[in-house]
Design an enzyme around this catalytic site. Structure first.
Site, PDB file in Angstrom:
ATOM      1  N   HIS A   1      -3.908   7.139  50.280  1.00 45.74           N
ATOM      2  CA  HIS A   1      -4.920   6.341  50.971  1.00 45.74           C
ATOM      3  C   HIS A   1      -6.275   6.419  50.279  1.00 45.74           C
ATOM      4  O   HIS A   1      -7.012   5.434  50.227  1.00 45.74           O
ATOM      5  CB  HIS A   1      -5.039   6.823  52.423  1.00 45.74           C
ATOM      6  CG  HIS A   1      -5.760   5.877  53.322  1.00 45.74           C
ATOM      7  ND1 HIS A   1      -5.279   4.629  53.639  1.00 45.74           N
ATOM      8  CD2 HIS A   1      -6.947   6.009  53.979  1.00 45.74           C
ATOM      9  CE1 HIS A   1      -6.126   4.020  54.454  1.00 45.74           C
ATOM     10  NE2 HIS A   1      -7.142   4.835  54.677  1.00 45.74           N
TER      11      HIS A   1
ATOM     12  N   SER B   1     -10.473   0.952  54.024  1.00 46.11           N
ATOM     13  CA  SER B   1      -9.808   1.299  55.272  1.00 46.11           C
ATOM     14  C   SER B   1     -10.552   0.661  56.448  1.00 46.11           C
ATOM     15  O   SER B   1     -10.687  -0.562  56.505  1.00 46.11           O
ATOM     16  CB  SER B   1      -9.716   2.827  55.382  1.00 46.11           C
ATOM     17  OG  SER B   1      -8.807   3.227  56.369  1.00 46.11           O
TER      18      SER B   1
END
Length: 247
Positions: free
Chosen positions: A227, A91
């Site tokens: 995620h 990320s």
């Protein structure tokens, strides 16, 4: 041979000193080195060295960087890398890894053998300005949890833990939301891109990282999950993929 990395910047997993290649792990937004140190139990062929950024974990009392140039400039100046090495970033950490590699090239420093980039769109793609880093603590954490998950309920339900978490998350989101990509030549570094099938980051956004390497097609792998897919049921398969890419 380079001197050992500055201790405050890295946490090297015990017993990994015997490995010939080092995997430097850059944390996600609001994350710390602890997440990646635990990977060393499963990654036997590489030395896991987790990068601890200022303003969190053991460096909580240090001021957090306020922009990408500041963060990357400090990394280039202070983080001693031991080649051969690979950079992993999840990320926010994926964006930092990319910018760090670009800055290392500019400085004439040895480049990583590979970038392993997880759950972040290629940086040249257009982005919507969200302004999350300006939200009050509770709203900030609630919105990040809604978008990406990854914030434990015990943190959300505890005022002091929420305050500390919001401090770290806000600092990293400020960097992401004020970041502006500058066109530069692709890196002479192969890229592996990983992601979760149910993430808000699409496979097309991940595939666009191909524009940032001169080393042929990227390797792309998508796992079941969101995620933080690597915390879910396919953790072992994810770590096998990371180790194979690093070696």
């Amino acid at each position: 041979m380079d001197a050992p990395a500055t201790p405050r910047w890295t946490i090297r997993a015990p017993g990994s000193e015997r490995s010939a290649r080092t995997l430097y792990c850059l944390p996600h937004g609001g994350g710390s080195a602890a997440e990646y140190v635990r990977w060393a139990r499963d990654l036997r062929r590489v030395a896991v060295c987790a990068v601890q950024l200022p303003g969190r974990g053991s460096r909580l009392e240090e001021p957090a960087p306020t922009g990408m140039d500041e963060l990357v400039g400090t990394l280039v100046e202070e983080l001693v890398l031991n080649p051969p090495y690979v950079l992993f970033g999840h990320s926010f950490g994926a964006l930092v890894a990319y910018e760090f590699a670009q800055a290392l090239r500019t400085a004439g420093r040895p480049l990583p053998e590979r970038l392993i980039l997880s759950s972040y769109p290629a940086p040249h793609l257009p982005r919507e300005s969200s302004g999350l880093h300006r939200l009050p603590d509770g709203e900030l954490l609630a919105e990040v949890a809604r978008l990406h998950g990854g914030i434990p309920d015990e943190v959300l339900g505890n005022a002091e833990l929420s305050r500390l978490a919001a401090h770290c998350v806000r600092a990293d989101y400020r960097i992401v939301e004020t970041y502006s990509w500058r066109p530069r030549p692709p890196l002479p570094v192969p890229i592996t891109v990983l992601g979760g099938r149910d993430d808000v980051v699409s496979e097309e956004q991940l595939a666009a990282w191909c524009a940032h390497t001169t080393m042929g097609p990227i390797r792309q792998r998508t796992f079941a999950g969101g995620h933080f897919y690597f915390r879910e049921r396919q953790r072992a398969a994810v770590l096998r993929t990371v180790e194979a890419a690093a070696c």
